[in-house]
Enzyme design. Structure first.
Site, PDB file in Angstrom:
ATOM      1  CD1 TRP A  75      -1.103   2.220   2.286  1.00 47.55           C
ATOM      2  CD2 TRP A  75      -2.920   1.748   1.088  1.00 47.55           C
ATOM      3  NE1 TRP A  75      -1.932   3.291   2.466  1.00 47.55           N
ATOM      4  CE2 TRP A  75      -3.262   2.804   1.704  1.00 47.55           C
ATOM      5  CE3 TRP A  75      -4.044   1.228   0.431  1.00 47.55           C
ATOM      6  CZ2 TRP A  75      -4.301   3.572   1.588  1.00 47.55           C
ATOM      7  CZ3 TRP A  75      -5.155   1.873   0.033  1.00 47.55           C
ATOM      8  CH2 TRP A  75      -5.474   2.814   0.796  1.00 47.55           C
ATOM      9  CD  GLU A 488     -20.580   8.141   8.206  1.00 46.53           C
ATOM     10  OE1 GLU A 488     -20.276   8.093   7.176  1.00 46.53           O
ATOM     11  OE2 GLU A 488     -20.001   8.047   9.103  1.00 46.53           O
TER      12      GLU A 488
HETATM   13  C1  G6P Z   1     -17.998   8.685   1.832  1.00 44.03           C
HETATM   14  C2  G6P Z   1     -17.403   8.148   3.337  1.00 44.03           C
HETATM   15  C3  G6P Z   1     -17.016   9.016   4.201  1.00 44.03           C
HETATM   16  C4  G6P Z   1     -16.009  10.078   3.666  1.00 44.03           C
HETATM   17  C5  G6P Z   1     -16.517  10.934   2.299  1.00 44.03           C
HETATM   18  C6  G6P Z   1     -15.190  11.688   1.782  1.00 44.03           C
HETATM   19  O1  G6P Z   1     -19.173   9.693   2.132  1.00 44.03           O
HETATM   20  O2  G6P Z   1     -18.346   7.377   3.637  1.00 44.03           O
HETATM   21  O3  G6P Z   1     -16.304   8.265   5.282  1.00 44.03           O
HETATM   22  O4  G6P Z   1     -15.654  11.177   4.621  1.00 44.03           O
HETATM   23  O5  G6P Z   1     -16.915   9.842   1.635  1.00 44.03           O
HETATM   24  O6  G6P Z   1     -14.674  10.551   1.396  1.00 44.03           O
HETATM   25  P1  G6P Z   1     -12.740  10.955   0.954  1.00 44.03           P
HETATM   26  O7  G6P Z   1     -12.337   9.661   0.404  1.00 44.03           O
HETATM   27  O8  G6P Z   1     -12.873  12.091   0.079  1.00 44.03           O
HETATM   28  O9  G6P Z   1     -12.262  11.278   2.381  1.00 44.03           O
END
Ligand code: G6P
Length: 608
Positions: A75, A488
């Site tokens: 990763w 959530e």
């Molecule tokens: C989704 C996930 C969230 C996250 C958001 C932004 O809604 O469920 O947990 O905060 O996307 O995602 P990112 O990958 O841009 O942080």
């Protein structure tokens, strides 16, 4: 994080390694590779992409002959996902092959040193220095070489190393990154995680920091760094494979909550040098920062909530005005952004469609972009002018926890760095903030130890119809995240409110039994929060308060109090969020819901 498997025994190693690595795929990775000891020396095969691509390349392992080897799923942290950056890494002569999990903090210095000594670096990784260090210090004794190498590297590591001079045994070690030894009949293994070896053996050694193991098919010897042999008791694993994937926990979300101290330490410690924040890869100059007239923080979901905390932190430390916006609004709101504007984009995945579009819109307007991203080589990481990586490792549960926490940490690092470069932060304050973030992992450990108290509170209210989170300033910012987490994964209606705003409408919803989580950690606003608690209690609400240790008077007002350790005000959100994550987790668990994959939600939202 990355995955490691090592094998020595009577079987062909490559298929065993591929099978072991396949058991670690759930953790997320971007490339994979194996090194096998063959009659012609060490053969390394590695490939960007899925494990199946590697497997195809080596015919399921049949293409490489040899009964000892090491394998890795990577990763990316240092250097984008690519064939060259994937592990194992070879030393220049090909005598040593290395797989590594963790981060070598002083790799730049070591790289410079080894380059001067004539070593040629092929990859951008921190790991490659280990292979060359082995070559450099090797005088025929592998244990001695390992001890010497360990004395030169700072950081976290789990290492597996093949040496072409030792065709029957290999060597491994760990510090802060997990590594186990699997004990079989006439065969032995190493692995970063139990699932990788569970189909072969249930007898394992859990290695402690800086324990060095030398492994052949019949024997495992363990040494400390004084080269004294250590005896260890084997542990019998009684978990099934799905529990093993989750590190013995029931859910990924819980595992990731528990990983937060480590994730924060990994994000912070490589960036602190000689009492200063050092952001090696950032090209922003003090002159540029001095000319910034406005900072936008743009993100979605929990990452947006990090931005809300960020506004308080950045404005306090750097004294530049900050506006926080959800990305889906920013892209369409005709933002006032030009070449003097810095747009900070926060994203775990680096692939969120709205955040990508907001970044491109910001660039179109001439603004400079600064990304805080977890996934190395993702779209936002590639396109932003600067990237500050959060080294949280892969996050699997949809509801984010450790990514949120490391994003907060990145905001602290960025703010201290800006304040330091601009001279707006006095030396004593820099020292104070650095200490606060360096000691954060210990305080979070302490909070996690008290998880039973939160489980008890959750057991009393998991059937609530509605839960309100209230707080002021930084506490309000964390309330937003606490409320989102609860909705959530528990599907309970929840809202977060600035406590002073309650009386302008929302208080009408308070009735007998309404649950209110009151965050009261902002010292100068503590009394105001006590008044807000009184207001909602008078309407029949049940109050769960979160307060800093020592504020005992709150016990007279609230029904339950969760104390968090004292710390610097600006870093307090990192503590406060932990009981809120645990509360949501336990509520969801008591309701019997699918915690890791809540309905209607996606981990990464790549469409508008
Ligand atoms: C989704 C996930 C969230 C996250 C958001 C932004 O809604 O469920 O947990 O905060 O996307 O995602 P990112 O990958 O841009 O942080």
């Amino acid at each position: 994080m990355c995955g490691i498997v090592g094998y020595v025994g009577p079987k062909q190693a490559a298929p065993v390694l591929l099978e072991g690595l396949s058991k670690l795929e759930y953790r997320g990775y971007d490339s994979a590779g194996v090194a096998v000891m063959t009659d012609e020396g060490i053969v390394v095969k590695k490939k960007k992409g899925r494990l199946s691509c590697l497997s195809e390349m080596i015919d399921g392992g049949a293409a490489i002959h040899g009964t000892m080897g090491i394998g890795h799923t990577r990763w990316a942290t240092h250097g984008e996902p690519s064939d060259t950056n994937s592990h194992p890494h070879l030393s220049n002569s090909g005598r040593f092959a290395v797989v590594h999990n963790g981060i070598i903090e002083n790799y730049l210095k070591l790289r410079e040193y080894l380059t001067k000594k004539g070593f040629e670096f092929i990859s951008e990784t921190d790991t490659e220095v280990i292979a060359h260090l082995f070559e450099y210090y090797y005088k025929g004794d592998i244990i001695e070489t390992m001890i010497k190498v360990l004395s030169k590297v700072d950081g976290s590591y789990a290492l597996g190393v093949l040496c072409a001079d030792n065709p029957d045994s290999f060597i491994a070690v760990r510090k802060e990154s997990p590594l186990i030894v699997g004990l079989g009949e006439g065969e032995n293994f190493i692995a970063s995680d139990i699932p990788a070896i569970l189909s072969h053996t249930r007898d394992v050694y859990f290695l402690d920091n800086n324990e060095i193991v030398v492994i052949n098919k019949d024997e495992v010897k363990i040494y400390n760094t004084d080269r004294e042999e250590i005896t260890k008791e084997a542990y019998k694993v009684d978990w099934d494979i799905s529990a093993a994937e989750k590190g013995g926990y029931e859910h990924f979300m819980f595992k990731e909550i528990m990983e937060q101290p480590r994730a924060i330490a990994d994000t912070v410690s490589p960036r602190i040098k000689d009492g200063k924040v050092v952001l090696d890869d950032i090209s922003l100059t003090a002159d540029y920062i001095r000319n910034i007239n406005k900072i936008y923080v743009v993100a979605c979901g929990s990452a947006y909530h990090v931005g809300v905390v960020g506004k308080y932190v950045i404005e306090d430390m750097v004294r530049i005005p900050v506006e926080v916006m959800v990305a889906s609004e920013f892209r369409y709101c005709n933002p006032i952004a030009d070449e003097k504007t810095l747009v900070v984009l926060i994203s775990q995945s680096g692939e969120t469609a709205d955040t990508i579009a907001a970044m491109r819109e910001a660039k179109r307007r001439g603004a400079r972009t600064f990304a805080i991203v977890n996934a190395v080589g993702s779209c936002i990481a590639r396109e932003a002018d600067d990237v500050l990586y959060t080294w949280a490792g892969p996050e699997i549960a949809v509801a984010t926890t450790k990514a949120y926490s490391t994003q907060l940490t990145a905001i602290y690092l960025m703010s201290i760095y800006f304040g330091q470069e601009l001279g707006t932060l006095p030396k004593e304050k820099i020292a104070k903030y650095i200490k606060a973030i360096e000691t954060l992992p210990q305080r979070i450990e302490k909070l996690l130890e008290n998880k039973g108290d939160i489980q008890y509170i959750a057991s009393k209210y998991f059937s609530a119809k509605s839960v309100f989170f209230i707080g002021r300033t930084l506490d309000y910012a964390v309330a937003l995240e606490g409320s989102l987490k609860l909705k959530e994964i528990s599907y309970i209606h929840s809202e977060a409110y600035a406590a002073g705003e309650l009386k302008h409408g929302t208080i009408a919803l308070m009735e007998e039994g309404t649950v209110v989580v009151a965050l009261c950690t902002v010292k100068e606003l503590f009394d105001k929060m006590l008044s807000n608690i009184k207001e909602v209690k008078a309407r029949g609400a049940v109050v769960i308060a979160i307060a800093e240790e020592g504020h005992k008077e709150i016990e007279e007002e609230a029904d339950h109090v969760i104390y968090v350790p004292k710390c610097d005000a600006l870093t307090m959100p990192s503590e406060v969020v932990v009981p809120l994550q645990l509360f949501s987790y336990y509520v969801s668990s008591l309701k019997g819901l699918d915690i890791d994959k809540p309905r209607n939600l996606a981990k990464s939202v790549t469409v508008e």
